[in-house]
Design an enzyme around this catalytic site. Sequence first.
Site, short mmCIF file in Angstrom:
data_model
loop_
_atom_site.label_atom_id
_atom_site.label_comp_id
_atom_site.label_asym_id
_atom_site.label_seq_id
_atom_site.Cartn_x
_atom_site.Cartn_y
_atom_site.Cartn_z
N GLU A 21 -7.19 13.12 -0.70
CA GLU A 21 -7.60 11.85 -0.07
C GLU A 21 -8.72 12.11 0.93
O GLU A 21 -8.65 13.05 1.72
CB GLU A 21 -6.42 11.19 0.64
CG GLU A 21 -6.83 9.87 1.30
CD GLU A 21 -5.71 9.21 2.07
OE1 GLU A 21 -4.68 8.87 1.47
OE2 GLU A 21 -5.87 9.03 3.29
N THR A 52 -10.21 6.14 1.16
CA THR A 52 -9.55 5.07 1.89
C THR A 52 -10.48 3.86 2.07
O THR A 52 -11.69 3.95 1.86
CB THR A 52 -9.06 5.54 3.28
OG1 THR A 52 -10.19 5.90 4.05
CG2 THR A 52 -8.10 6.70 3.16
N HIS A 81 -8.85 3.16 -2.79
CA HIS A 81 -7.85 2.40 -2.04
C HIS A 81 -8.43 0.99 -1.86
O HIS A 81 -9.62 0.86 -1.56
CB HIS A 81 -7.63 2.97 -0.64
CG HIS A 81 -7.05 4.34 -0.61
ND1 HIS A 81 -6.26 4.78 0.43
CD2 HIS A 81 -7.16 5.39 -1.45
CE1 HIS A 81 -5.89 6.03 0.21
NE2 HIS A 81 -6.44 6.43 -0.92
N ASP A 188 12.96 -0.11 1.81
CA ASP A 188 11.81 0.67 1.33
C ASP A 188 11.90 0.89 -0.17
O ASP A 188 10.89 0.88 -0.87
CB ASP A 188 11.74 2.01 2.07
CG ASP A 188 11.48 1.79 3.55
OD1 ASP A 188 10.38 1.33 3.88
OD2 ASP A 188 12.39 2.03 4.35
N LYS A 195 6.89 -3.11 -6.42
CA LYS A 195 5.52 -2.72 -6.75
C LYS A 195 5.44 -2.22 -8.20
O LYS A 195 4.48 -2.49 -8.91
CB LYS A 195 5.03 -1.64 -5.78
CG LYS A 195 4.90 -2.14 -4.33
CD LYS A 195 4.53 -1.01 -3.38
CE LYS A 195 4.69 -1.42 -1.92
NZ LYS A 195 4.23 -0.40 -0.98
N GLN A 206 3.61 8.26 2.13
CA GLN A 206 3.18 8.50 3.51
C GLN A 206 3.53 9.94 3.87
O GLN A 206 4.40 10.55 3.22
CB GLN A 206 3.96 7.51 4.41
CG GLN A 206 3.64 7.53 5.87
CD GLN A 206 2.18 7.22 6.11
OE1 GLN A 206 1.33 8.09 5.92
NE2 GLN A 206 1.89 6.00 6.53
P1 FAD Z 1 3.31 -3.53 1.41
O1 FAD Z 1 4.39 -2.61 0.99
O2 FAD Z 1 2.70 -4.38 0.42
O3 FAD Z 1 3.85 -4.37 2.61
C1 FAD Z 1 3.19 -5.47 3.18
C2 FAD Z 1 3.72 -5.68 4.57
O4 FAD Z 1 5.12 -5.86 4.56
C3 FAD Z 1 3.49 -4.50 5.46
O5 FAD Z 1 2.25 -4.56 6.09
C4 FAD Z 1 4.62 -4.59 6.43
O6 FAD Z 1 4.32 -5.51 7.45
C5 FAD Z 1 5.73 -5.12 5.61
N1 FAD Z 1 6.60 -4.09 5.05
C6 FAD Z 1 6.29 -3.16 4.11
N2 FAD Z 1 7.37 -2.40 3.81
C7 FAD Z 1 8.36 -2.87 4.57
C8 FAD Z 1 9.73 -2.54 4.71
N3 FAD Z 1 10.29 -1.56 4.01
N4 FAD Z 1 10.47 -3.24 5.59
C9 FAD Z 1 9.94 -4.23 6.31
N5 FAD Z 1 8.65 -4.61 6.21
C10 FAD Z 1 7.88 -3.96 5.36
N6 FAD Z 1 -4.20 1.42 5.18
C11 FAD Z 1 -5.49 1.01 5.13
O7 FAD Z 1 -5.86 0.09 5.86
N7 FAD Z 1 -6.40 1.61 4.29
C12 FAD Z 1 -6.05 2.62 3.45
O8 FAD Z 1 -6.90 3.13 2.70
C13 FAD Z 1 -4.69 3.08 3.47
N8 FAD Z 1 -4.29 4.08 2.65
C14 FAD Z 1 -2.96 4.44 2.63
C15 FAD Z 1 -2.53 5.41 1.71
C16 FAD Z 1 -1.20 5.78 1.65
C17 FAD Z 1 -0.76 6.83 0.65
C18 FAD Z 1 -0.25 5.18 2.54
C19 FAD Z 1 1.20 5.59 2.50
C20 FAD Z 1 -0.67 4.23 3.46
C21 FAD Z 1 -2.02 3.83 3.51
N9 FAD Z 1 -2.46 2.85 4.40
C22 FAD Z 1 -3.78 2.44 4.37
C23 FAD Z 1 -1.54 2.24 5.38
C24 FAD Z 1 -0.87 0.96 4.84
O9 FAD Z 1 -1.80 -0.08 4.73
C25 FAD Z 1 0.23 0.56 5.83
O10 FAD Z 1 1.20 1.57 5.85
C26 FAD Z 1 0.88 -0.80 5.58
O11 FAD Z 1 1.75 -1.10 6.65
C27 FAD Z 1 1.74 -0.84 4.32
O12 FAD Z 1 0.91 -0.99 3.28
P2 FAD Z 1 1.46 -1.41 1.83
O13 FAD Z 1 0.32 -1.76 1.01
O14 FAD Z 1 2.36 -0.40 1.29
O15 FAD Z 1 2.19 -2.74 2.19
#
Ligand code: FAD
Length: 330
Positions: A21, A52, A81, A188, A195, A206
């Site tokens: 990445e 990213t 991403h 989670d 998804k 993560q």
């Molecule tokens: P989703 O799973 O679609 O969730 C949407 C929202 O729901 C979240 O924002 C959160 O508020 C809530 N949510 C999600 N899971 C839970 C749960 N289990 N319980 C309660 N609430 C929940 N961010 C960037 O801006 N740019 C990047 O390029 C980027 N790359 C990443 C790459 C990886 C491998 C990872 C692990 C994270 C990355 N992130 C990036 C961070 C990511 O955007 C945040 O971690 C975000 O909070 C979750 O993203 P998601 O798409 O999985 O959200």
Amino acid sequence: MPVSSPSAAADAACRPRVSFELFPPRNDAAALALGRTIDRLAEADPDFISVTFGAGGTSRGPSLTVLRYILDHTDVEPMAHLTCVGSSHADANRLVREFLDAGITSFLALRGDPPKGAVDGDDAIGDLASSAELVQLIHRVQEEREPFGQSRIPGTRASEIRDRPRPERVAVAAFPTGHPRSRFPSQDIDALLAKEVAGANLAITQLFWYADDYLGFVDRARAAGVTMDILPGIMPVTTPARLRRLAELTGVPAPSDLAIALQVEPSEAGQLEIGVDYAARLGSEVLAGGAPGLHLYTFNRHEAVLSTIDRLTVSTPTRSSLSERIEYTI
Ligand code: FAD
């Protein structure tokens, strides 16, 4: 003509599968250095290199430039991403179309974090509530680009449609130690299953610091019906400041033994050694536990991740055995 020895070929076949990445460079000097980093990373023959994307679309142009560089200058698959927080349906549709048109066929679909203080229903959240909706949108945009009814675009031949770029991998994020907003572990797993049901065919985790966090998460995901590969995300962390920053950004507390070791080591070379050693041990443990490969967070540097790969003590399945398992799930 150079001929590789049978043992070299066997070594290559057993080498762990890796991906990397990067983030888009912030200035011209960083852009130049990143080109050299990508060239070095490509020599490790990764499955893909992901780039990213700033939440809210802040890095759209620079991200696409890096992805195009990977596409044009290496044999490695670039993975974009994409975040959709703050976007309307039309914006997100345009974004996906633009990346597909640029020849990008692998995506990591994310919602992305909204600005601090924003709550569900705010404009800052946008039309898509989760990354699962973005996964569906990526597939939908692809379908819209394939006008199978000849009447829609007269003269379009099936062979031309077949040759168009199409999404190969649609990956999503997974959170082995729990998303910061998660209140109990099953949330989670439910989020990850949703998804996959939406059409994702790969998950990338993560950061985590203990092999059991990853392996236990994979066991629970499998028990719940998640079938896609779950790639462990690992980063060799080589300074105490970066370790602290990562804990803030991810909400995953850093292990105190690593924090202390980095803190007391005075030299850069010694800190590099400590970070690489920790990542290589963690990587070897998850590979031994059945991980399909390693996704290495590079922080735009090649030295630490390439040293980590060199130091892995486990051999893993070959490239073909994983790609056979990556299929469209929609
Ligand atoms: P989703 O799973 O679609 O969730 C949407 C929202 O729901 C979240 O924002 C959160 O508020 C809530 N949510 C999600 N899971 C839970 C749960 N289990 N319980 C309660 N609430 C929940 N961010 C960037 O801006 N740019 C990047 O390029 C980027 N790359 C990443 C790459 C990886 C491998 C990872 C692990 C994270 C990355 N992130 C990036 C961070 C990511 O955007 C945040 O971690 C975000 O909070 C979750 O993203 P998601 O798409 O999985 O959200």
